[in-house]
Write a protein that holds these residues in place. Structure first.
Motif, PDB file in Angstrom:
ATOM      1  N   THR A 117       8.066  -2.044  -9.380  1.00  0.00           N
ATOM      2  CA  THR A 117       8.625  -3.365  -9.125  1.00  0.00           C
ATOM      3  C   THR A 117      10.137  -3.301  -8.971  1.00  0.00           C
ATOM      4  OG1 THR A 117       6.835  -4.426 -10.370  1.00  0.00           O
ATOM      5  CG2 THR A 117       8.858  -5.695 -10.043  1.00  0.00           C
ATOM      6  N   VAL A 118      10.789  -2.590  -9.869  1.00  0.00           N
ATOM      7  CA  VAL A 118      12.252  -2.459  -9.793  1.00  0.00           C
ATOM      8  C   VAL A 118      12.661  -1.761  -8.501  1.00  0.00           C
ATOM      9  CG1 VAL A 118      14.269  -1.365 -10.855  1.00  0.00           C
ATOM     10  CG2 VAL A 118      12.545  -2.493 -12.291  1.00  0.00           C
ATOM     11  N   ALA A 119      11.915  -0.733  -8.108  1.00  0.00           N
ATOM     12  CA  ALA A 119      12.244   0.017  -6.894  1.00  0.00           C
ATOM     13  C   ALA A 119      12.129  -0.862  -5.648  1.00  0.00           C
ATOM     14  CB  ALA A 119      11.328   1.227  -6.769  1.00  0.00           C
ATOM     15  N   ILE A 120      11.090  -1.687  -5.572  1.00  0.00           N
ATOM     16  CA  ILE A 120      10.927  -2.544  -4.392  1.00  0.00           C
ATOM     17  C   ILE A 120      12.013  -3.622  -4.351  1.00  0.00           C
ATOM     18  CG2 ILE A 120       9.401  -4.149  -3.195  1.00  0.00           C
ATOM     19  CD1 ILE A 120       7.050  -2.711  -4.295  1.00  0.00           C
ATOM     20  N   LEU A 121      12.319  -4.188  -5.509  1.00  0.00           N
ATOM     21  CA  LEU A 121      13.386  -5.195  -5.549  1.00  0.00           C
ATOM     22  C   LEU A 121      14.704  -4.620  -5.017  1.00  0.00           C
ATOM     23  CD1 LEU A 121      12.728  -6.909  -9.003  1.00  0.00           C
ATOM     24  CD2 LEU A 121      12.400  -7.911  -6.728  1.00  0.00           C
ATOM     25  N   ALA A 122      14.993  -3.390  -5.392  1.00  0.00           N
ATOM     26  CA  ALA A 122      16.242  -2.766  -4.950  1.00  0.00           C
ATOM     27  C   ALA A 122      16.204  -2.411  -3.465  1.00  0.00           C
ATOM     28  CB  ALA A 122      16.515  -1.515  -5.783  1.00  0.00           C
ATOM     29  N   ALA A 123      15.024  -2.054  -2.974  1.00  0.00           N
ATOM     30  CA  ALA A 123      14.920  -1.559  -1.595  1.00  0.00           C
ATOM     31  C   ALA A 123      14.564  -2.636  -0.585  1.00  0.00           C
ATOM     32  CB  ALA A 123      13.884  -0.443  -1.530  1.00  0.00           C
TER      33      ALA A 123
ATOM     34  N   ASP B  51      14.297 -11.383   8.224  1.00  0.00           N
ATOM     35  CA  ASP B  51      13.807 -12.617   7.609  1.00  0.00           C
ATOM     36  C   ASP B  51      12.730 -12.343   6.549  1.00  0.00           C
ATOM     37  OD1 ASP B  51      15.484 -13.985   9.280  1.00  0.00           O
ATOM     38  OD2 ASP B  51      13.930 -14.505  10.748  1.00  0.00           O
ATOM     39  N   LEU B  52      12.184 -11.135   6.528  1.00  0.00           N
ATOM     40  CA  LEU B  52      11.107 -10.822   5.593  1.00  0.00           C
ATOM     41  C   LEU B  52      11.603 -10.383   4.221  1.00  0.00           C
ATOM     42  CD1 LEU B  52       8.538  -8.888   7.825  1.00  0.00           C
ATOM     43  CD2 LEU B  52       8.588 -11.311   7.218  1.00  0.00           C
ATOM     44  N   GLU B  53      12.925 -10.308   4.053  1.00  0.00           N
ATOM     45  CA  GLU B  53      13.460  -9.795   2.788  1.00  0.00           C
ATOM     46  C   GLU B  53      12.982 -10.618   1.596  1.00  0.00           C
ATOM     47  OE1 GLU B  53      17.779  -9.241   0.550  1.00  0.00           O
ATOM     48  OE2 GLU B  53      17.689  -9.222   2.755  1.00  0.00           O
ATOM     49  N   ILE B  54      13.044 -11.926   1.681  1.00  0.00           N
ATOM     50  CA  ILE B  54      12.644 -12.774   0.553  1.00  0.00           C
ATOM     51  C   ILE B  54      11.140 -12.661   0.299  1.00  0.00           C
ATOM     52  CG2 ILE B  54      12.347 -14.776   2.050  1.00  0.00           C
ATOM     53  CD1 ILE B  54      13.451 -14.703  -1.656  1.00  0.00           C
ATOM     54  N   VAL B  55      10.359 -12.485   1.368  1.00  0.00           N
ATOM     55  CA  VAL B  55       8.911 -12.344   1.208  1.00  0.00           C
ATOM     56  C   VAL B  55       8.594 -11.040   0.478  1.00  0.00           C
ATOM     57  CG1 VAL B  55       6.695 -12.337   2.407  1.00  0.00           C
ATOM     58  CG2 VAL B  55       8.635 -13.576   3.376  1.00  0.00           C
ATOM     59  N   ILE B  56       9.281  -9.970   0.816  1.00  0.00           N
ATOM     60  CA  ILE B  56       9.075  -8.679   0.158  1.00  0.00           C
ATOM     61  C   ILE B  56       9.415  -8.777  -1.324  1.00  0.00           C
ATOM     62  CG2 ILE B  56       9.839  -6.277   0.077  1.00  0.00           C
ATOM     63  CD1 ILE B  56      10.349  -6.473   3.104  1.00  0.00           C
ATOM     64  N   ILE B  57      10.513  -9.464  -1.631  1.00  0.00           N
ATOM     65  CA  ILE B  57      10.941  -9.601  -3.027  1.00  0.00           C
ATOM     66  C   ILE B  57       9.896 -10.353  -3.840  1.00  0.00           C
ATOM     67  CG2 ILE B  57      12.638 -10.713  -4.524  1.00  0.00           C
ATOM     68  CD1 ILE B  57      14.766 -10.055  -2.417  1.00  0.00           C
TER      69      ILE B  57
ATOM     70  N   PHE C  55       0.827  -1.202   0.000  1.00  0.00           N
ATOM     71  CA  PHE C  55       0.000   0.000   0.000  1.00  0.00           C
ATOM     72  C   PHE C  55       0.865   1.256   0.000  1.00  0.00           C
ATOM     73  CE2 PHE C  55      -2.456   3.371   1.955  1.00  0.00           C
ATOM     74  CZ  PHE C  55      -3.685   3.256   1.308  1.00  0.00           C
ATOM     75  N   THR C  56       1.948   1.232   0.764  1.00  0.00           N
ATOM     76  CA  THR C  56       2.850   2.378   0.841  1.00  0.00           C
ATOM     77  C   THR C  56       3.418   2.715  -0.528  1.00  0.00           C
ATOM     78  OG1 THR C  56       3.458   1.898   3.124  1.00  0.00           O
ATOM     79  CG2 THR C  56       5.001   3.213   1.836  1.00  0.00           C
ATOM     80  N   VAL C  57       3.946   1.705  -1.198  1.00  0.00           N
ATOM     81  CA  VAL C  57       4.551   1.946  -2.509  1.00  0.00           C
ATOM     82  C   VAL C  57       3.488   2.365  -3.523  1.00  0.00           C
ATOM     83  CG1 VAL C  57       5.826   0.870  -4.396  1.00  0.00           C
ATOM     84  CG2 VAL C  57       6.415   0.331  -2.034  1.00  0.00           C
ATOM     85  N   GLY C  58       2.315   1.745  -3.455  1.00  0.00           N
ATOM     86  CA  GLY C  58       1.238   2.106  -4.367  1.00  0.00           C
ATOM     87  C   GLY C  58       0.809   3.551  -4.219  1.00  0.00           C
ATOM     88  N   MET C  59       0.704   4.018  -2.986  1.00  0.00           N
ATOM     89  CA  MET C  59       0.286   5.399  -2.753  1.00  0.00           C
ATOM     90  C   MET C  59       1.370   6.396  -3.157  1.00  0.00           C
ATOM     91  SD  MET C  59      -2.806   5.297  -1.727  1.00  0.00           S
ATOM     92  CE  MET C  59      -3.120   6.888  -0.986  1.00  0.00           C
ATOM     93  N   MET C  60       2.625   6.039  -2.934  1.00  0.00           N
ATOM     94  CA  MET C  60       3.717   6.947  -3.289  1.00  0.00           C
ATOM     95  C   MET C  60       3.818   7.133  -4.796  1.00  0.00           C
ATOM     96  SD  MET C  60       6.773   5.912  -0.629  1.00  0.00           S
ATOM     97  CE  MET C  60       7.858   7.173  -1.286  1.00  0.00           C
ATOM     98  N   SER C  61       3.366   6.139  -5.553  1.00  0.00           N
ATOM     99  CA  SER C  61       3.439   6.232  -7.014  1.00  0.00           C
ATOM    100  C   SER C  61       2.065   6.460  -7.645  1.00  0.00           C
ATOM    101  CB  SER C  61       4.050   4.944  -7.577  1.00  0.00           C
ATOM    102  OG  SER C  61       3.266   3.819  -7.210  1.00  0.00           O
ATOM    103  N   ASP C  62       1.084   6.847  -6.843  1.00  0.00           N
ATOM    104  CA  ASP C  62      -0.282   7.028  -7.332  1.00  0.00           C
ATOM    105  C   ASP C  62      -0.370   8.234  -8.266  1.00  0.00           C
ATOM    106  OD1 ASP C  62      -3.012   6.846  -7.685  1.00  0.00           O
ATOM    107  OD2 ASP C  62      -3.484   7.905  -5.815  1.00  0.00           O
ATOM    108  N   LEU C  63      -0.912   8.018  -9.462  1.00  0.00           N
ATOM    109  CA  LEU C  63      -1.100   9.097 -10.433  1.00  0.00           C
ATOM    110  C   LEU C  63      -2.580   9.428 -10.645  1.00  0.00           C
ATOM    111  CD1 LEU C  63       1.549   8.091 -13.149  1.00  0.00           C
ATOM    112  CD2 LEU C  63       1.764   9.781 -11.312  1.00  0.00           C
ATOM    113  N   GLY C  64      -3.449   8.805  -9.879  1.00  0.00           N
ATOM    114  CA  GLY C  64      -4.866   9.141  -9.956  1.00  0.00           C
ATOM    115  C   GLY C  64      -5.537   8.739 -11.252  1.00  0.00           C
ATOM    116  N   PHE C  65      -5.183   7.560 -11.784  1.00  0.00           N
ATOM    117  CA  PHE C  65      -5.745   7.124 -13.071  1.00  0.00           C
ATOM    118  C   PHE C  65      -7.269   7.071 -13.037  1.00  0.00           C
ATOM    119  CE2 PHE C  65      -1.508   4.833 -13.501  1.00  0.00           C
ATOM    120  CZ  PHE C  65      -1.013   5.732 -14.436  1.00  0.00           C
ATOM    121  N   GLN C  66      -7.836   6.560 -11.934  1.00  0.00           N
ATOM    122  CA  GLN C  66      -9.289   6.369 -11.880  1.00  0.00           C
ATOM    123  C   GLN C  66     -10.033   7.694 -12.011  1.00  0.00           C
ATOM    124  OE1 GLN C  66     -11.080   3.600  -8.996  1.00  0.00           O
ATOM    125  NE2 GLN C  66     -12.413   5.269  -8.337  1.00  0.00           N
TER     126      GLN C  66
END
Length: 461
Positions: free
Chosen positions: A114-120, A132-138, A73-84
């Motif tokens: 996707t690329v940003a989350i993989l890197a972060a 331990d959550l790193e692999i789950v996030i990826i 949700f955090t990443v989605g909101m930070m990149s929200d462009l208001g398409f709807q």
């Protein structure tokens, strides 16, 4: 009808009245009623899923999945462009070139996210203190790509008020997700059950977005004019969404750090239950009120204030009553649904449901003001909300600790709602008496819910 008349009917039965059937059909197919039925069915399925999963999985699992949901949700909101909102309001919202451009922007956004989350991912896990959550996030980043390639028809359907078709699609997706999560949990007994079910259902939703609607296929395009229009709209939406991110996820990210995973999992169960009314508040405002107000504004209809309150009168009264009932009966609901390990969720649910109560008048004001051209409203109201939660959160946490912070979250909608009422008054759309009447309907709901809790909860002790 006498016995002689009955004998003329095959089987002796009374034929259905076509006029009555037509009225029932029209009643069920009203936009508001579709949203209500959809929300009720969705919440029932989620409740059943929650009950089953809490018996198959330990509380820590819900803490882990809650963290992953918060990150998404955090990443989605930070990149929200208001398409709807952009597609619903734009005068060229049905032109192929316009839709091709928006779809292309949607795909590009999903790839970059996707690329940003993989890197972060390593840094996010370290920040939360849970390496331990790193692999789950990826792995969870796959959901952004899946959602990003969905058809733009999911947005144009809202523009054309195809509420029934959208609701049936989402109900089918949720049904699959619930079934898969329970089956996977039975065999795996791990958080991977919930995550895998979520990704598979997302893929199913993307597939349906192409199969259910006509003209669903798009081609890559980047029209400078439309991109410029999108940025003019999105610069307010993105700023507002970033603030909304801190408002809606700040408590979860902070509490994920402060609480042990089992206690955080209990808190997330309360968050999900408190979100049950929000499904209607969001769905009704965005799917019924937004297209209705936008069309009324484009058509230059008079007496917008009358339309504003007439459209939402009965839904607002019933919603407030139901939200009040949730506040009053929260301990009973927790006792019925879960075993004693989850008893602490009751106080969280009561506090968080205050915010749910205020969500419908707040969202309704959003749609009315946005439809009339106040695109910057969300940004301004979220600034108000951010200042309010910052002050209340600091005071609450210093005085009452974690419970004080949760209390501040429950009261989060009060400052922005007052601000929106002020804006509605400025443009001649506010009827404060009606607004207070809508909220007052929660009082008997609280009383009845509390009485039910007092009478029935001893049965589940």
């Amino acid at each position: 009808m006498n016995h002689a008349q009955l004998s003329d009917v095959p089987g002796g039965s009374i034929p259905a009245d076509p006029v009555l059937l037509g009225r029932i059909r029209n009643l069920l197919l009203r936009d508001t009623n579709i949203v209500v039925i959809s929300v009720v069915l969705n919440n029932l399925m989620r409740a059943v899923s929650s009950v089953l999963l809490t018996r198959l999985l330990v509380p820590e699992v819900f803490g882990i999945t809650g963290i992953i949901s918060s990150i998404a949700f955090t990443v989605g909101m930070m990149s929200d462009l208001g398409f709807q909102g952009f597609v619903i309001r734009h005068p060229d919202g049905d032109k192929p070139r316009f839709l091709d451009t928006i779809w292309t922007m949607q795909v590009l956004r999903s790839v970059m996210v996707t690329v940003a989350i993989l890197a972060a991912a390593p840094a996010i896990a370290a920040l939360l203190g849970k390496h331990d959550l790193e692999i789950v996030i990826i792995v969870s980043t796959l959901s952004f790509l899946i959602d990003g390639v969905a058809s733009i028809t999911m947005l144009t359907a809202l523009r054309h008020r195809m509420i029934l078709r959208l609701s049936l699609l989402e109900l089918a997706v949720l049904t699959l997700q619930v079934l898969l999560s329970v089956v996977f949990a039975y065999f795996w007994r791990s958080y991977w059950a919930i995550l895998a079910a979520g990704m598979i259902s997302s893929a199913f939703k993307t597939l349906l977005s192409y199969l259910v609607f006509s003209n669903s296929l798009r081609r890559p395009a980047l029209d400078r004019g439309y991109i410029k229009d999108l940025w003019g709209f999105a610069r307010f939406v993105t700023g507002s969404s970033i603030i909304t991110l801190f408002l809606l996820q700040g408590d979860k990210l902070v509490l994920a750090r402060l609480m042990p995973l089992d206690q955080f999992g209990i808190y997330m169960l309360a968050v999900n239950l408190a979100g049950a009314p929000l499904a209607f508040a969001w769905g009704y405002a965005s799917r019924v009120l937004s297209p209705y107000y936008a069309q009324a504004w484009r058509d230059g209809m008079p007496d917008l204030r009358g339309l504003f309150y007439a459209k939402r009168r009965l839904p607002s009264l019933l919603y407030s009553f139901a939200a009040g009932g949730l506040i009053g009966s929260a301990p009973l609901i927790i006792a019925i649904l879960y075993d004693p390990r989850y008893a602490d969720a009751a106080i969280y649910l009561q506090l968080l449901s205050i915010s749910s109560l205020l969500a419908l008048p707040s969202n309704s004001a959003n749609e009315a003001l946005t439809a009339t051209g106040y695109v910057s409203l969300m940004f301004q109201s979220n600034v108000t909300k951010f200042i309010g939660i910052l002050i209340a959160g600091l005071i609450g946490f210093n005085v009452w600790g974690v419970l004080g912070l949760v209390t501040a979250v429950g009261l989060i909608e009060i400052p922005p709602l007052i601000f929106k009422w002020f804006r509605l008054r400025q443009v001649g759309l506010l009827d404060l008496r009606k607004e207070l009447l809508f909220l007052a309907a929660s009082i008997p709901g609280v009383a009845i819910g509390a009485a039910g809790d007092w009478l029935l909860r001893p049965m589940f002790a």
